[in-house]
Design an enzyme around this catalytic site. Structure first.
Site, short mmCIF file in Angstrom:
data_model
loop_
_atom_site.label_atom_id
_atom_site.label_comp_id
_atom_site.label_asym_id
_atom_site.label_seq_id
_atom_site.Cartn_x
_atom_site.Cartn_y
_atom_site.Cartn_z
N ARG A 120 22.29 57.90 32.48
CA ARG A 120 22.20 57.41 33.87
C ARG A 120 21.80 55.93 33.96
NH1 ARG A 120 19.97 62.47 34.28
NH2 ARG A 120 21.39 63.95 35.24
N LYS A 142 29.89 43.48 38.00
CA LYS A 142 31.04 44.39 38.00
C LYS A 142 31.36 44.78 36.57
CE LYS A 142 33.57 43.00 42.15
NZ LYS A 142 34.83 42.42 42.66
N GLU A 184 40.14 30.43 35.94
CA GLU A 184 39.02 30.89 36.79
C GLU A 184 38.14 29.70 37.21
OE1 GLU A 184 38.77 33.85 38.03
OE2 GLU A 184 39.67 35.31 36.66
N LYS A 227 29.19 31.41 41.46
CA LYS A 227 29.29 32.87 41.47
C LYS A 227 27.95 33.49 41.84
CE LYS A 227 31.21 36.97 39.54
NZ LYS A 227 32.15 37.62 38.66
N GLU A 237 30.46 43.13 47.71
CA GLU A 237 31.77 42.70 48.23
C GLU A 237 32.09 43.30 49.59
OE1 GLU A 237 34.78 42.20 45.14
OE2 GLU A 237 36.33 42.43 46.67
N ARG A 241 32.12 37.84 48.99
CA ARG A 241 32.40 37.98 47.56
C ARG A 241 33.91 38.06 47.32
NH1 ARG A 241 29.30 41.26 42.70
NH2 ARG A 241 30.84 40.70 41.11
N ASN A 245 38.18 36.55 44.73
CA ASN A 245 39.48 37.14 44.42
C ASN A 245 40.63 36.20 44.80
OD1 ASN A 245 38.15 39.45 43.58
ND2 ASN A 245 38.19 40.36 45.63
N HIS A 248 43.99 36.55 43.20
CA HIS A 248 43.98 37.80 42.44
C HIS A 248 44.98 38.83 42.98
CE1 HIS A 248 40.62 36.05 40.44
NE2 HIS A 248 40.26 37.15 39.81
N HIS A 252 47.21 40.01 40.17
CA HIS A 252 47.18 41.39 39.69
C HIS A 252 48.56 42.03 39.79
CE1 HIS A 252 42.57 42.01 40.40
NE2 HIS A 252 42.83 41.50 39.22
N HIS A 265 44.70 37.53 31.60
CA HIS A 265 44.24 37.69 32.98
C HIS A 265 44.16 36.33 33.72
CE1 HIS A 265 41.99 39.33 36.36
NE2 HIS A 265 41.07 38.40 36.17
P1 NAD Z 1 39.04 39.41 25.90
O1 NAD Z 1 37.70 39.95 26.04
O2 NAD Z 1 40.15 40.32 25.49
O3 NAD Z 1 38.98 38.19 24.86
C1 NAD Z 1 40.18 37.52 24.53
C2 NAD Z 1 40.37 37.42 23.00
O4 NAD Z 1 39.48 36.43 22.51
C3 NAD Z 1 40.04 38.70 22.25
O5 NAD Z 1 41.01 38.87 21.26
C4 NAD Z 1 38.67 38.43 21.62
O6 NAD Z 1 38.50 39.12 20.41
C5 NAD Z 1 38.76 36.95 21.38
N1 NAD Z 1 37.49 36.24 21.37
C6 NAD Z 1 36.43 36.41 22.21
N2 NAD Z 1 35.52 35.46 21.99
C7 NAD Z 1 35.97 34.69 20.99
C8 NAD Z 1 35.49 33.51 20.33
N3 NAD Z 1 34.37 32.91 20.70
N4 NAD Z 1 36.24 32.98 19.32
C9 NAD Z 1 37.43 33.56 18.98
N5 NAD Z 1 37.96 34.64 19.59
C10 NAD Z 1 37.23 35.18 20.58
O7 NAD Z 1 39.56 38.70 27.25
P2 NAD Z 1 38.83 37.88 28.39
O8 NAD Z 1 39.87 36.98 28.93
O9 NAD Z 1 37.54 37.31 27.96
O10 NAD Z 1 38.49 38.99 29.47
C11 NAD Z 1 39.51 39.66 30.18
C12 NAD Z 1 38.91 40.88 30.82
O11 NAD Z 1 37.89 40.49 31.73
C13 NAD Z 1 39.92 41.69 31.62
O12 NAD Z 1 39.80 43.04 31.28
C14 NAD Z 1 39.49 41.48 33.07
O13 NAD Z 1 39.78 42.58 33.89
C15 NAD Z 1 38.01 41.28 32.91
N6 NAD Z 1 37.36 40.57 34.01
C16 NAD Z 1 36.24 41.11 34.55
C17 NAD Z 1 35.58 40.46 35.58
C18 NAD Z 1 34.31 41.05 36.14
O14 NAD Z 1 33.80 40.53 37.15
N7 NAD Z 1 33.77 42.08 35.53
C19 NAD Z 1 36.05 39.22 36.05
C20 NAD Z 1 37.18 38.68 35.46
C21 NAD Z 1 37.84 39.35 34.43
N1 GLY Z 2 35.61 38.59 39.49
C1 GLY Z 2 35.39 38.87 40.87
C2 GLY Z 2 34.01 39.37 41.16
O1 GLY Z 2 33.16 39.44 40.29
O2 GLY Z 2 33.75 39.75 42.28
#
Ligand code: NAD
Ligand code: GLY
Length: 364
Positions: A120, A142, A184, A227, A237, A241, A245, A248, A252, A265
């Site tokens: 939990r 999130k 971003e 942020k 949101e 918030r 997006n 987005h 998306h 992304h």
């Molecule tokens: P990712 O986590 O897949 O990382 C991209 C690649 O970079 C991976 O292959 C990873 O192994 C590599 N990597 C990471 N750090 C590294 C480093 N320092 N040196 C070398 N390689 C490295 O992708 P991302 O773009 O970081 O994240 C995308 C994800 O984030 C999506 O799933 C998206 O939905 C999510 N997201 C979430 C939020 C949120 O608010 N929670 C906001 C935006 C995006």
């Molecule tokens: N990435 C959008 C949010 O965190 O609300």
């Protein structure tokens, strides 16, 4: 070092941004909690940074469990969560444990969701290692995983106790991943900070070459500050918030129309922002000069063009499935001028269609 605080009622937390500090994070973790710690990263990040961090833990008496998932979006799944829960239970991880998410957005979202749900909820610390994760996904609470029927459909709000950011780790990141993260960064400039837009216009090549650590640190801190400010005002949101997006809805839809196989992304969001800039010109009074300033930066980020078989109609259809669509219709995040976002729910389908068509021009 720069510190940004996310002011949440009852549970504020700090984001520390400082160069060349990754090796010190185990010490900082111990200041926050005596542990035990569960370190989750993906295979790439584990090889580059996780081992060093784990070695520093081993030098002390701290309990540390290291778990590694395959790199890439496919790890953001309920089956991966299940495998991680099993490892936590087998290792008798108790509620006083702290989950440490070391990696990009995939690791942050996955480990965060496991932390939100295991027993939990256990505590979470985010150590983001991609630019996208440093400026966006590690902040704001999130967390979640994908479902075969859609991205990020299973999730929770689970804020970290702290976020530690070391911009130096970006030196090992692939240039394409860095450019995706800059998508971003541009989003923050367009919705909230005209000065940041000017910094990007003047210094984007320098930022992309990672040659000025202080500049990088200040750009990341500014994004986190924006942020933090927005999340502090609207954690769940209910209103502003949604500004986060910007780009987005169409981004998306583009990811979905291309089977999540074509774009990072941040690249899809950059293209989504291109369409949203045109939509802002037709619906919220954004002037053409501002549209062209935004488009210039998007072109400089060089997102892959639309695949020839992806039509405007296909992207438009996917917008209808956007999970943020309310029963009453689609709310759009537009901008009125650089640095000023606005929510609009009176945007006609014909204008949306026209804005998506502009993406075909960007690709030709
Ligand atoms: P990712 O986590 O897949 O990382 C991209 C690649 O970079 C991976 O292959 C990873 O192994 C590599 N990597 C990471 N750090 C590294 C480093 N320092 N040196 C070398 N390689 C490295 O992708 P991302 O773009 O970081 O994240 C995308 C994800 O984030 C999506 O799933 C998206 O939905 C999510 N997201 C979430 C939020 C949120 O608010 N929670 C906001 C935006 C995006
Ligand atoms: N990435 C959008 C949010 O965190 O609300």
């Amino acid at each position: 070092m720069k510190r940004v605080t996310v002011h949440l009622a009852g549970k504020p937390y700090d984001i520390d941004i400082a160069q060349n500090t990754l090796a010190q994070w185990p010490l900082r973790l111990r200041e926050i909690s005596p542990g035990p710690f569960v370190l989750i990263s993906d295979e790439t990040v584990q090889r580059l940074y996780g081992k060093t961090m784990a070695a520093r833990f081993n030098a002390s008496d701290q309990g540390l469990l290291t778990l590694t998932v395959p790199a890439g979006e496919s790890s953001k799944s309920l089956s991966q969560c299940d495998a991680l829960y099993t490892r936590l239970i087998e290792n008798r991880i108790t509620r006083d444990a702290v989950m440490v998410a070391l990696g990009g957005g995939v690791v942050g979202d996955l480990a965060g969701f496991v932390a939100a749900t295991y027993l939990r909820g256990i505590r979470l610390i985010q150590i983001p290692t991609t630019l996208l994760a440093q400026v966006d996904s590690s902040v704001g609470g999130k967390v979640g995983v994908n479902h075969p029927l859609g991205k990020n459909l299973i999730g929770a709000f689970h804020h970290p106790e702290a976020v530690f950011i070391d911009p130096d780790v970006l030196h090992t990141l692939a240039p394409r991943e860095l450019r995706a993260g800059l998508g971003e960064v541009l989003k923050y400039a367009l919705i909230r900070d005209a000065e940041l837009l000017e910094v990007l216009e003047e210094k984007l090549p320098c930022i992309m070459r990672l040659e000025d650590g202080a500049l990088l640190e200040s750009v990341i801190a500014r994004c986190c500050q924006i942020k933090a400010e927005i999340v502090g005002l609207d954690e769940r949101e209910q209103g502003i918030r949604a500004w986060l997006n910007f780009g987005h809805t169409i981004g998306h839809a583009l990811e979905a129309a291309t089977g999540f196989a074509c774009y990072r992304h941040g690249e899809a969001i950059a293209l989504g922002m291109a369409a949203a800039l045109h939509l802002s010109a037709s619906c919220s009074g954004l002037d053409q000069e501002a549209v062209q300033r935004g488009m210039g930066l998007i072109r400089a980020l060089n997102p892959p063009p639309l695949p020839a078989d992806v039509t405007t109609e296909m992207i438009f259809t996917h917008i209808a499935h956007d999970k943020k669509r309310r029963r009453s219709g689609q709310t759009w995040v537009l901008i009125e001028r650089p640095g000023r976002a606005v929510l609009r729910d009176d945007v006609g389908d014909d204008r949306v269609y026209g804005a998506i068509e502009q993406l075909q021009d960007l690709s030709s």
